[in-house]
Design an enzyme around this catalytic site. Structure first.
Site, mmCIF file in Angstrom:
data_model
loop_
_atom_site.group_PDB
_atom_site.id
_atom_site.type_symbol
_atom_site.label_atom_id
_atom_site.label_comp_id
_atom_site.label_asym_id
_atom_site.label_seq_id
_atom_site.Cartn_x
_atom_site.Cartn_y
_atom_site.Cartn_z
ATOM 1 N N GLU A 1 0.982 -1.278 -0.023
ATOM 2 C CA GLU A 1 0.071 -0.042 -0.032
ATOM 3 C C GLU A 1 0.842 1.253 -0.012
ATOM 4 O OE1 GLU A 1 -3.334 2.170 2.970
ATOM 5 O OE2 GLU A 1 -3.094 0.185 3.129
ATOM 6 N N ASP A 2 1.887 1.279 0.768
ATOM 7 C CA ASP A 2 2.765 2.561 0.931
ATOM 8 C C ASP A 2 4.170 2.581 0.301
ATOM 9 O OD1 ASP A 2 0.375 3.241 2.557
ATOM 10 O OD2 ASP A 2 1.401 2.570 4.240
#
Length: 727
Positions: free
Chosen positions: A81-82
């Site tokens: 996600e990051d």
């Protein structure tokens, strides 16, 4: 590498090695190094290195006695996600199991959804689907949410409230459904703390005050129980506890009582060696102190769906002090605290798919019921209903137990047996007597459903059914019928308008209409006709696409348009603060059932001939209306001016001198105008309580929250609710 992070990771390795000495911790070290590398330079809102978060998530999972795959997932869960890492990268380096779990936990933040609600709905839907295949997905997600809740102090107030609300509505109930009492309790108390700080402080102080006042009594009771059980040769360890702040708050709100009337605020937990001694201990307790009628619950004979087992009773102790006693075995206690994590078995070749099958049976049903729910708001709303704790145990005439939520009706019971039984239901007998279909079932009721061939569900059922299975099945039948009507109406309106404008309708082909349907974002011609029938746009708009020249010619010879009709009587100038998103010429009005105020999340619903009714998304009528999703429309607050909105509050208080003076002073100090105020004793309760109905002017949601918090702080106020009409 940050030395503090490295040291904390070595603590994790030591903890895991003690838990599973035969396991190779090499993959754990690789996962930590990989995550730390890709999170390099990233920080949390508190300023600490980002890697501290996945590391603490792994610690929480280790404390749950999870396996290596679960801990690796905890360390890697934010990389996709990051950072630039992909699920395929994780699969190549750490294997299919870890990749599948990481993918299940990852939010859908990188996709372009229309709204935050839609993103949240799809993220939760994805997580639920992943849970069915591997329950470790949700265990990692719960650990992730728990650490985030513990470290929210540096976030903005808005983000704290949003995350806390989601935690209380989705993640804490999921923990409950998986039997994870310890995690559920902490999630609920943290959510309560951030969502309503004044109420949290007030309840916490009341509990602490009660603890100080009764500490000696509780210790005296504990000692007395030890002596009594020893005399009966019942081995036991005894724990004293106080009810949790969120649990107390829920009870105060639900029952409109003062904290002195919470019988289970003080509790003893007796943990013994077998079931026989559980019942023996119950007999000993009842032999010593008087039990409170209606407070005895046997969850050993009939476990809760999350496999929770215990005996509960409330008794009147020394000096008239009421307290609760919970009695269970060591195994029952472990399951009550840890839930599905207590059942975790590490099996080579089967690491997660079959664990806790009984506890996720509800999940399989839930996913099945939600397959046809496309609207994100409806999905989240029905999901929240499904995640709430079950309270009612009813029986079929043959003795089969049907477990339903509190407030469930015979209609819910019928659909729980089979969809066809629900559709054909025309009546019900409870304990041999005919009851209304909206009757609220109680524990122990024996329910006999009466059916009739050819019967179909009533739209009115949506006003009182509680289960999503019943609601979704009813909506499906009604929506199918309503849609067929809308298609027919839309088709007729289009042809009628074509004749009126002189458009040569017979020369327009099906292919032309389908092309226009695609231009409007519909898959087929019937969808376009349905939208016309629902009133989403006018037939003339469609004809302008189909035959622009003929429509233009007709408009040129039309007589000057008549003046616009006046707005409906229930529409006032203040409704001009609302508008349909992207459209300026649609009549919009606030629904009288909930009267939304500026700052509240709102949703529009097209009403035939009256324009767009705007409801608060929390309005009890919203889900009953939204079975026709095509009639839902995006609305927004138009402009920030100095309008005020009428809000009606119901205040539950002690009936004592001076309370009204304090209430009116509090309202005056918050700068609001009191329209009406009416107070009367609550004679139905007979406990010295009163009800105050007050109508006030407020500017927005924030002012209303300040007013409610101020009123709640007044001594003797038990609860404050916003009044809603059901019409």
């Amino acid at each position: 590498m940050d030395p503090a992070l490295a040291a904390r990771f070595e603590e994790l390795v030591a903890k895991y090695s003690k838990l599973r000495p035969a396991d190779n911790v090499g993959p754990l070290r690789e996962a930590f190094a990989y995550a730390a590398l890709h999170h390099t330079g990233q920080t949390r809102s508190s300023g600490e290195p980002y890697m501290a978060h996945p590391l603490e998530v792994a610690h929480i999972l280790c404390d749950m006695s999870m396996d290596l795959v679960c801990l690796e997932t905890g360390l890697l869960h934010d990389t996709v996600e990051d950072t630039s890492v992909t699920v395929e990268d994780v699969r190549k380096l750490f294997g299919a199991e870890v990749a599948q779990c990481v993918d299940g936990v990852t939010k859908l933040a990188k996709l372009n959804f229309y709204s935050r609600e839609e993103r949240q709905a799809e993220s939760v839907r994805k997580m639920l689907l992943a849970m069915v295949n591997d329950i470790r997905v949700v265990l990692v997600k719960l650990a992730d949410r728990l650490h985030n809740m513990r470290t929210m102090a540096s976030l903005s107030r808005e983000r704290q409230e949003r995350i806390a609300q989601e935690t209380l509505e989705i993640y804490a109930p999921i923990a409950h459904r998986l039997g994870m009492g310890k995690i559920r309790a902490e999630l609920e108390d943290l959510g309560f703390r951030y969502l309503d700080p004044p109420a949290f402080e007030e309840v916490t102080e009341a509990i602490e005050s009660k603890r100080r006042a009764t500490q000696g009594v509780l210790e005296e009771i504990r000692h007395a129980v030890e002596v009594k059980l020893a005399r009966e040769n019942i081995p036991a360890r005894i724990e004293a506890r106080l009810k949790r702040p969120f649990s107390v708050y829920q009870k105060l709100k639900r029952q409109k009582i003062s904290i002195d009337q919470v019988y289970d605020l003080l509790a003893l937990r007796i943990i013994t060696d077998n079931v026989k001694n559980c019942y023996g201990a119950l007999g000993t307790i009842h032999g010593e102190w008087t039990p409170i009628p209606g407070r005895i619950k046997d969850f050993i004979a009939i476990p809760r769906p999350n496999l929770y087992q215990s005996l509960h009773t409330s008794v009147i102790g020394p000096g008239g002090q009421a307290f609760e006693v919970q009695i269970r075995t060591e195994e029952m206690h472990r399951i009550a605290e840890e839930g599905i994590a207590a059942h975790w078995k590490y099996k080579e070749g089967n690491k997660g798919g079959q664990t806790g099958e009984h506890q996720i049976a509800w999940l399989r049903q839930l996913v099945e019921w939600q397959q046809d729910v496309r609207d994100p708001g409806e999905f989240l709303s029905t999901l929240k209903v499904d995640l709430y704790p079950e309270e009612v145990y009813a029986f079929t005439p043959r003795g089969k137990v049907i477990i339903l939520p509190r407030g469930a009706s015979p209609i819910d019971f019928a659909y729980a047996i089979h969809s066809d039984i629900g559709h054909l239901c025309v009546g019900a007998k409870v304990n041999g007597r005919i009851v209304p279909l909206k009757y609220e079932l109680k524990n122990g009721d024996v329910v006999d459903i009466l059916t009739q061939q050819g019967h179909t569900p009533s739209k009115d059922w949506l006003n009182f059914v509680k289960t999503s299975k019943a609601r979704n099945r009813i909506k499906h039948v009604i929506n199918t019928t309503e849609r067929a009507k809308a298609v027919e109406i839309g088709e007729k309106h289009l042809e009628k308008e074509a004749r009126r404008l002189g458009v040569q309708w017979k020369k327009i082909t099906k292919e032309q209409i389908e092309k226009v349907a695609h231009d409007y974002g519909f898959g087929k011609m019937e969808d376009l006709h349905a939208a016309l029938g629902y009133g989403k746009f006018s037939p003339r708009q469609v004809l302008q696409q189909l035959a622009p020249e003929q429509v233009a010619a007709a408009e040129a010879v039309e007589a000057p348009a008549a003046p616009a009709p006046p707005p409906p009587a229930n529409l006032d100038d203040k409704d001009l603060v609302l508008r349909v998103r992207g459209v300026d010429d649609v009549m919009v009005y606030r629904a009288k059932c909930c009267n939304p105020i500026r700052g509240e999340a709102i949703v529009g619903y097209i009403t035939r001939g009256k324009g767009v009714a705007v409801h608060s998304v929390n309005c009890s009528n919203v889900q009953n209306l939204m079975y026709e999703v095509e009639r839902k429309i995006e609305v927004e607050w138009a402009r920030a001016v100095n309008e005020t909105f009428l809000v009606k509050l119901v205040i539950y208080t002690d009936d004592r001198p001076g309370i009204l003076n304090q209430l009116t002073s509090s309202l005056f100090n918050e700068g609001t105008n009191i329209r009406t105020l009416e107070a009367q004793p609550d004679e139905s309760r007979g406990d010295g309580s009163a009800i105050v109905n007050v109508a006030i002017d407020v500017r927005d949601k924030k002012q209303l929250e300040r007013i409610v918090n101020s009123v709640r702080r007044i001594s003797g106020v038990r609860d404050v609710e916003r009044s809603q009409s059901n019409s």
